[in-house]
Design a protein around this motif. Structure first.
Motif, mmCIF file in Angstrom:
data_model
loop_
_atom_site.group_PDB
_atom_site.id
_atom_site.type_symbol
_atom_site.label_atom_id
_atom_site.label_comp_id
_atom_site.label_asym_id
_atom_site.label_seq_id
_atom_site.Cartn_x
_atom_site.Cartn_y
_atom_site.Cartn_z
ATOM 1 N N THR A 193 -47.635 16.960 -17.366
ATOM 2 C CA THR A 193 -46.309 16.820 -17.195
ATOM 3 C C THR A 193 -45.595 15.413 -17.029
ATOM 4 O O THR A 193 -46.221 14.879 -17.662
ATOM 5 C CB THR A 193 -46.583 17.173 -15.546
ATOM 6 N N SER A 194 -44.352 15.479 -16.366
ATOM 7 C CA SER A 194 -43.400 14.267 -16.450
ATOM 8 C C SER A 194 -44.825 12.376 -15.367
ATOM 9 O O SER A 194 -44.718 12.393 -15.839
ATOM 10 C CB SER A 194 -42.721 14.290 -15.192
ATOM 11 N N ARG A 195 -45.361 13.335 -15.114
ATOM 12 C CA ARG A 195 -45.690 12.550 -13.573
ATOM 13 C C ARG A 195 -47.746 12.311 -14.390
ATOM 14 O O ARG A 195 -47.960 10.932 -14.370
ATOM 15 C CB ARG A 195 -45.957 12.791 -12.317
ATOM 16 N N LYS A 196 -48.496 13.196 -14.563
ATOM 17 C CA LYS A 196 -49.168 13.331 -14.408
ATOM 18 C C LYS A 196 -50.699 13.901 -16.190
ATOM 19 O O LYS A 196 -49.603 14.802 -16.560
ATOM 20 C CB LYS A 196 -50.071 15.123 -13.557
ATOM 21 N N ILE A 197 -51.602 13.777 -16.061
ATOM 22 C CA ILE A 197 -52.007 13.889 -17.539
ATOM 23 C C ILE A 197 -53.609 15.166 -17.391
ATOM 24 O O ILE A 197 -54.555 14.390 -15.653
ATOM 25 C CB ILE A 197 -51.882 13.049 -18.417
ATOM 26 N N PHE A 198 -53.948 15.905 -17.276
ATOM 27 C CA PHE A 198 -54.842 17.011 -16.819
ATOM 28 C C PHE A 198 -56.193 17.384 -17.670
ATOM 29 O O PHE A 198 -55.474 17.555 -19.322
ATOM 30 C CB PHE A 198 -54.530 18.504 -15.588
ATOM 31 N N MET A 199 -57.172 17.251 -17.870
ATOM 32 C CA MET A 199 -57.922 17.297 -19.127
ATOM 33 C C MET A 199 -58.547 18.345 -18.432
ATOM 34 O O MET A 199 -60.037 17.905 -17.224
ATOM 35 C CB MET A 199 -58.964 16.432 -19.163
ATOM 36 N N VAL A 200 -59.336 19.676 -19.044
ATOM 37 C CA VAL A 200 -60.024 20.573 -18.740
ATOM 38 C C VAL A 200 -61.120 20.104 -19.423
ATOM 39 O O VAL A 200 -61.418 19.901 -20.361
ATOM 40 C CB VAL A 200 -59.282 21.528 -18.771
ATOM 41 N N LEU A 201 -61.831 20.052 -19.142
ATOM 42 C CA LEU A 201 -63.293 19.544 -19.181
ATOM 43 C C LEU A 201 -64.538 20.236 -19.152
ATOM 44 O O LEU A 201 -64.786 21.280 -18.218
ATOM 45 C CB LEU A 201 -63.790 18.136 -19.331
ATOM 46 N N GLU A 202 -65.597 20.519 -19.914
ATOM 47 C CA GLU A 202 -66.756 21.489 -20.137
ATOM 48 C C GLU A 202 -67.907 20.609 -18.183
ATOM 49 O O GLU A 202 -67.789 20.045 -18.343
ATOM 50 C CB GLU A 202 -67.618 21.079 -20.877
ATOM 51 N N TYR A 203 -68.571 21.564 -17.391
ATOM 52 C CA TYR A 203 -68.494 21.402 -16.024
ATOM 53 C C TYR A 203 -69.747 21.046 -16.252
ATOM 54 O O TYR A 203 -70.911 21.498 -17.308
ATOM 55 C CB TYR A 203 -68.313 22.685 -15.039
ATOM 56 N N CYS A 204 -70.561 20.006 -15.312
ATOM 57 C CA CYS A 204 -72.008 20.081 -15.949
ATOM 58 C C CYS A 204 -72.629 19.682 -14.748
ATOM 59 O O CYS A 204 -72.386 19.008 -13.720
ATOM 60 C CB CYS A 204 -72.174 18.278 -16.588
ATOM 61 N N SER A 205 -73.503 20.211 -13.907
ATOM 62 C CA SER A 205 -73.618 20.544 -12.491
ATOM 63 C C SER A 205 -75.036 19.698 -12.079
ATOM 64 O O SER A 205 -74.782 19.305 -10.727
ATOM 65 C CB SER A 205 -74.717 22.158 -12.811
ATOM 66 N N GLY A 206 -75.513 19.204 -13.396
ATOM 67 C CA GLY A 206 -76.278 18.215 -12.812
ATOM 68 C C GLY A 206 -76.065 17.002 -12.318
ATOM 69 O O GLY A 206 -77.371 15.886 -12.190
#
Ligand SMILES: CN(C)C[C@H]1CC[C@H](N2C(=O)N(C)Cc3cnc4ccc(-c5cc(Cl)c(O)c(Cl)c5)nc4c32)CC1
Length: 334
Positions: free
Chosen positions: A79-92
């Motif tokens: 967005t104009s102010r943010k960068i979001f990276m959606v990543l693989e979750y690692c529960s350990g």
């Protein structure tokens, strides 16, 4: 807060903050259409300042790195102010914490983990990337006890290929190769091999081979290449450490030799498989079916759209449905 996150709020339900590193905050989240859990790395572009190129480096690298021991990037939202990276979750959580709580790992548990690390690094090198910040904090454990390499902000893909010399001194001092801290030009892959030696030492002993509160003394210890050899270490592991922690990079073991080193193959009998287990070229038919029905478009249109790999909502939905399929769950969108 919600309006800042509106760009992702439509497809994700944000949960608690699971960590923060430097200029990023990482939150656990649920991908609403599939119900899958993800990690979302949130960065403020203004706060990033001069670090913005590092983020672009990490995003570009992760778009090219598809490996079962490398944390998967699903989607990027800017967005104009943010960068979001959606990543693989690692529960350990982090390998670092795992070693601390177990004090140190056995020869065989170290081997299991170290083979996964070598697999990921060998794959990166085969694509011309050096990680340059290998350490237990950058290795996460997933729900199946598999390691996932993260944090590609410092990785380098030298223009002229892996033999090209790098100059920027970076990474964490305790894991940095002697030639790197000497300010000499160095080969990224050779520096990664040294860092893997420090990593293996940390797995087997629960402490670092070179450590000192004073940075000057730490550098002297690294350049000396001398470290303690505790009596609990096996003969083969000592031999391997010796070949990894060679001060002169031209005597350091290469990643090819590492794959079939006797300590690496003990108990397993086979060399480390470094090729990716992920099928990148052929798109999964079941996932295409579900997506094309859900989006009310033809399979052909869906195939064409997916092949653009825009790392948008569609790329994330594809990867997360594929993950559901490979873990034996229904390939269904809510
Ligand atoms: C110390 N670092 C500089 C940051 C720290 C932030 C939390 C994160 N984490 C944790 O520390 N748990 C304990 C939970 C956890 C669970 N899944 C994750 C999935 C991905 C990532 C991730 C984080 C960053 Cl900064 C990346 O660049 C990439 Cl490629 C991936 N972090 C995760 C993560 C570990 C690293």
């Amino acid at each position: 807060v919600v309006e800042e996150y509106s760009a992702i709020a439509s497809h994700y339900r944000l949960k608690e903050t699971i960590g923060s590193g430097g200029f990023a905050k990482v939150k656990r989240a649920v991908h609403l259409p599939t119900g899958e859990t993800v990690a979302i790395k949130i960065m403020d572009k203004v706060a990033l300042g001069a670090d913005l190129p590092r983020v672009k480096t990490e995003i570009q690298a992760m778009k090219n790195l598809h490996h079962h021991h490398i944390c998967r990037l699903y989607q990027v939202v800017e967005t104009s102010r943010k960068i979001f990276m959606v990543l693989e979750y690692c529960s350990g959580g982090e390998l670092f914490d795992y070693i601390v709580q177990k004090d140190r790992l056995s020869d065989s548990e170290s081997r299991t983990f170290f083979r996964q690390i070598v697999s990921a690094v060998c794959y990166m090198h085969s694509l011309g990337y050096a990680h340059r910040d290998l350490k237990p904090e950058n290795l996460l454990i997933d729900e199946d006890q598999n390691l996932k390499l993260i944090d590609f902000g410092l990785c380098a893909k030298p223009r002229g290929g892996m033999e090209d010399h790098l100059y920027t001194c970076c990474g964490s001092p305790a894991y940095a190769a002697p030639e790197l801290i000497a300010g000499k030009s160095y080969i990224g892959s050779e520096a990664d091999i040294w860092s893997m030696g420090v990593l293996l030492y940390a797995l087997l002993n629960g402490f670092l081979p070179f450590d000192d509160d004073n940075i000057g003394s730490l550098y002297r210890k690294i350049k000396s290449g001398k470290y303690d050899v505790p009596d609990w270490l096996s003969k083969e592991s000592v031999a391997l450490l010796k070949q990894l922690l060679q001060v002169d990079p031209k005597y350091r073991i290469t990643v090819e030799k590492l794959l079939s080193h006797s300590w690496m193959t003990a108990e397993m009998g086979v060399p480390v498989e470094w090729q990716s287990k992920y099928q990148n070229t052929v798109l999964d038919e079941d996932v295409i079916t579900e997506l094309s029905v859900h989006q009310k478009v033809s399979r052909e249109t869906m195939r064409t759209e997916l092949s653009k790999w825009k790392y948008d909502f569609l790329t994330a939905a594809y990867f997360l449905l594929l993950k559901k399929k490979t873990s034996g769950r229904a390939v269904r969108l809510q």
